[in-house]
Write an enzyme that holds these catalytic residues in place. Sequence first.
Site, PDB file in Angstrom:
ATOM      1  N   LYS A 227       0.861  -1.209  -0.049  1.00 30.42           N
ATOM      2  CA  LYS A 227      -0.055  -0.103   0.016  1.00 30.42           C
ATOM      3  C   LYS A 227       0.724   1.157   0.032  1.00 30.42           C
ATOM      4  O   LYS A 227       0.685   2.140  -0.844  1.00 30.42           O
ATOM      5  CB  LYS A 227      -1.071  -0.065   1.245  1.00 30.42           C
ATOM      6  CG  LYS A 227      -2.252   1.161   1.287  1.00 30.42           C
ATOM      7  CD  LYS A 227      -2.749   0.915   2.549  1.00 30.42           C
ATOM      8  CE  LYS A 227      -3.566   2.120   2.775  1.00 30.42           C
ATOM      9  NZ  LYS A 227      -4.339   1.946   4.036  1.00 30.42           N
TER      10      LYS A 227
ATOM     11  N   GLU B  65      10.579  -4.979   4.312  1.00 28.39           N
ATOM     12  CA  GLU B  65      10.332  -6.099   3.783  1.00 28.39           C
ATOM     13  C   GLU B  65      10.192  -6.312   2.371  1.00 28.39           C
ATOM     14  O   GLU B  65      11.032  -7.097   1.693  1.00 28.39           O
ATOM     15  CB  GLU B  65       9.517  -6.891   4.698  1.00 28.39           C
ATOM     16  CG  GLU B  65       9.986  -7.138   6.264  1.00 28.39           C
ATOM     17  CD  GLU B  65       9.346  -6.083   6.957  1.00 28.39           C
ATOM     18  OE1 GLU B  65       9.013  -4.782   6.584  1.00 28.39           O
ATOM     19  OE2 GLU B  65       9.118  -6.062   8.317  1.00 28.39           O
TER      20      GLU B  65
ATOM     21  N   GLY C 273      -4.895  -1.988   5.271  1.00 28.59           N
ATOM     22  CA  GLY C 273      -4.139  -3.067   4.768  1.00 28.59           C
ATOM     23  C   GLY C 273      -4.696  -4.299   4.934  1.00 28.59           C
ATOM     24  O   GLY C 273      -4.983  -5.331   4.191  1.00 28.59           O
ATOM     25  N   ARG C 274      -5.179  -4.675   6.201  1.00 27.35           N
ATOM     26  CA  ARG C 274      -5.749  -5.883   6.699  1.00 27.35           C
ATOM     27  C   ARG C 274      -7.325  -6.205   6.029  1.00 27.35           C
ATOM     28  O   ARG C 274      -7.972  -7.217   6.451  1.00 27.35           O
ATOM     29  CB  ARG C 274      -5.944  -6.243   8.215  1.00 27.35           C
ATOM     30  CG  ARG C 274      -6.462  -4.902   8.703  1.00 27.35           C
ATOM     31  CD  ARG C 274      -6.226  -5.041  10.259  1.00 27.35           C
ATOM     32  NE  ARG C 274      -6.571  -3.934  11.031  1.00 27.35           N
ATOM     33  CZ  ARG C 274      -5.974  -2.603  11.032  1.00 27.35           C
ATOM     34  NH1 ARG C 274      -4.932  -2.412  10.406  1.00 27.35           N
ATOM     35  NH2 ARG C 274      -6.319  -1.709  11.766  1.00 27.35           N
TER      36      ARG C 274
ATOM     37  N   GLU D 169      -4.811  -6.508  15.311  1.00 32.45           N
ATOM     38  CA  GLU D 169      -4.307  -5.195  14.827  1.00 32.45           C
ATOM     39  C   GLU D 169      -5.270  -4.110  15.066  1.00 32.45           C
ATOM     40  O   GLU D 169      -5.154  -2.990  15.238  1.00 32.45           O
ATOM     41  CB  GLU D 169      -3.742  -5.401  13.348  1.00 32.45           C
ATOM     42  CG  GLU D 169      -2.671  -4.269  13.082  1.00 32.45           C
ATOM     43  CD  GLU D 169      -2.058  -4.546  12.006  1.00 32.45           C
ATOM     44  OE1 GLU D 169      -1.211  -5.290  11.647  1.00 32.45           O
ATOM     45  OE2 GLU D 169      -2.461  -4.044  10.753  1.00 32.45           O
TER      46      GLU D 169
ATOM     47  N   HIS E 209      -5.015 -33.171  18.815  1.00 30.41           N
ATOM     48  CA  HIS E 209      -3.606 -34.053  19.348  1.00 30.41           C
ATOM     49  C   HIS E 209      -2.847 -32.935  19.910  1.00 30.41           C
ATOM     50  O   HIS E 209      -1.428 -33.459  19.713  1.00 30.41           O
ATOM     51  CB  HIS E 209      -3.259 -34.866  18.120  1.00 30.41           C
ATOM     52  CG  HIS E 209      -4.427 -35.585  17.657  1.00 30.41           C
ATOM     53  ND1 HIS E 209      -4.450 -36.807  17.868  1.00 30.41           N
ATOM     54  CD2 HIS E 209      -5.454 -35.582  16.715  1.00 30.41           C
ATOM     55  CE1 HIS E 209      -5.273 -37.704  17.413  1.00 30.41           C
ATOM     56  NE2 HIS E 209      -5.973 -36.642  16.696  1.00 30.41           N
TER      57      HIS E 209
ATOM     58  N   LYS F  17       8.057  -0.071  12.130  1.00 35.72           N
ATOM     59  CA  LYS F  17       9.038   0.284  10.971  1.00 35.72           C
ATOM     60  C   LYS F  17       9.748   1.271  11.274  1.00 35.72           C
ATOM     61  O   LYS F  17      10.882   1.477  10.193  1.00 35.72           O
ATOM     62  CB  LYS F  17       7.651   0.782   9.881  1.00 35.72           C
ATOM     63  CG  LYS F  17       6.889  -0.196   9.402  1.00 35.72           C
ATOM     64  CD  LYS F  17       5.786   0.138   8.318  1.00 35.72           C
ATOM     65  CE  LYS F  17       4.873  -1.051   7.726  1.00 35.72           C
ATOM     66  NZ  LYS F  17       4.053  -0.527   6.667  1.00 35.72           N
TER      67      LYS F  17
END
Length: 550
Positions: free
Chosen positions: A206, A212, A267-268, A353, A384, A512
Amino acid sequence: MTPLKHLPAWKALTAHHKSMRHFDMRNAFREDAQRFNRLSLRCGNLLLDYSKNRVTAETMELLKQLAVESGLPEYRDAMMRGERINFTENRAVLHTALRAPSRPPLRVEGVDIEAEVAKVLGRMQRFVESIHNGSWLGYTGRPIRDVVNIGIGGSDLGPAMVCAALDHYALESIRVHFVSNLDPAHLAITLKSLDPETTLFIVASKTFTTLETLANANSAKAWLLSALHAPAAVSRHFVALSTNAPAVQAFGIDPDNMFIFWDWVGGRYSLWSAIGLSIALLIGWGNFQALLAGAHAMDIHFREAPLDANMPVILGMLGIWYGNFWGTDTYGIFPYDQRLRLLVPFLQQLDMESNGKNVNRDNKQVNYNTGPIVWGAPGTNGQHAFFELVHQGTRLIPTDFLVAAVNPTPLADQHEWLLANCLAQTEALLKGKSRAVIEAELIAQGMSREAARALAPHKVFPGNRPSNTLLYQKLDPHTLGMLIALYEHKVFVQGVIWQINSFDQWGVELGKQLAPPIRAALSSVRVIGEHDGSTLGLIADIRRRRGLST
Ligand code: G6Q
């Protein structure tokens, strides 16, 4: 704004909770043959069974009142109208507009939002089709076989989750990969089996400033150029999804290869926008549209269904009931659906978030818990591993179980067993197993009375533990769209009740900013910047290992 704890419904719920302390769901089911019918709800092919919760009709009524007193309907409508409800970033929140068919037009501050969205969707469709029909070729004239989405957080988790979930709709001619981590291993492992001549990179960011993503994109560009030896190859092998055109151009991606979205897409919440390009490439345009249509169907339900028959509202209010009145800290999500294996990481971001906040709309610290710790894993794997704690641990854990009636992969009777296990777990959480029954069983197996009495407490399941079950017909794009939008709106509902802003992410922004000075300290001549003793110690150790002065 009236503080949350001063609202009449909050006070009434506090008193009501006292009277519910010894409420036993098992008795409630015995006394009310209609409990399942009263406390379950359908929307399209989705069935939400919330009858296995510590609630009565009075609880649900009070929770509804709390939603009303909190102004939930007004906030919902304000979001969908495009008001700037993300007040700390001064932005509208319009992911619902990304999946709305173009009529009626939505004008926000003079901009025809639907026309903007339709324009980008049209470009995405043409691009997707050109990859699929082979009219878009790599630099050496070969068709694209592999697509690598480079992005992180909201620019990765949504599309990665959907691509895994809808793998059974994948076109045979395309494979999609996701690279997010700064660790160079992620990119290197992914590229190992790929051919630069047939690989397309989607740089999804965005802001187009994320460390990264830019690091991985630069490394990917170097990998491509070292094989194809021609800068012009970049325009055939790189596209960008972003709101930041100048940065995309500066990186060297042709503006014609850029698909835009807008600051009103968080973003999410962005998989419905250009960020969904990898999804459309994998499952085809028609299926991508079905995903959007499913989400739109849930939007309409959320907007129009009465609060007491509204799935996101009910899920949200149940979360408030447990988190704020029963004192639960976590929320377990168990999809009995291997294809939904990435749903938990996706929901962790969506929920934690969005609602991991401690300051309210009046800029004051809140005096109650907000977003829960979200965790989980696909069933039956979880059984399990950690289900012991859900059944026998000391903590109360509200849970969601998700399962399909029909599995697109019919292997022998495995799906029957999957379904049976899902239902058995929620039944066991509800019913538990008493000491008397266990003792009797042990004695019947030949154990002495004394030994049975000693062992039995370890085998007791207290029961009366809550769960929701979300049952759907089968995992198809439309259903998945509904499920994702259901959780988006659930998170919204809770954010409104908690009086927080669910749409900013200052914690991410901080992350960031923190690394650059430490990065410099690791290799510069002298350590610079102010650091705490622990960080200084770690920096010194790394420098020593590199033969630098400390
Ligand atoms: C999502 C967050 C965060 C963001 C990533 C990537 O809501 O803001 O997860 O998506 O930090 O950001 P860019 O898309 O700007 O690279």
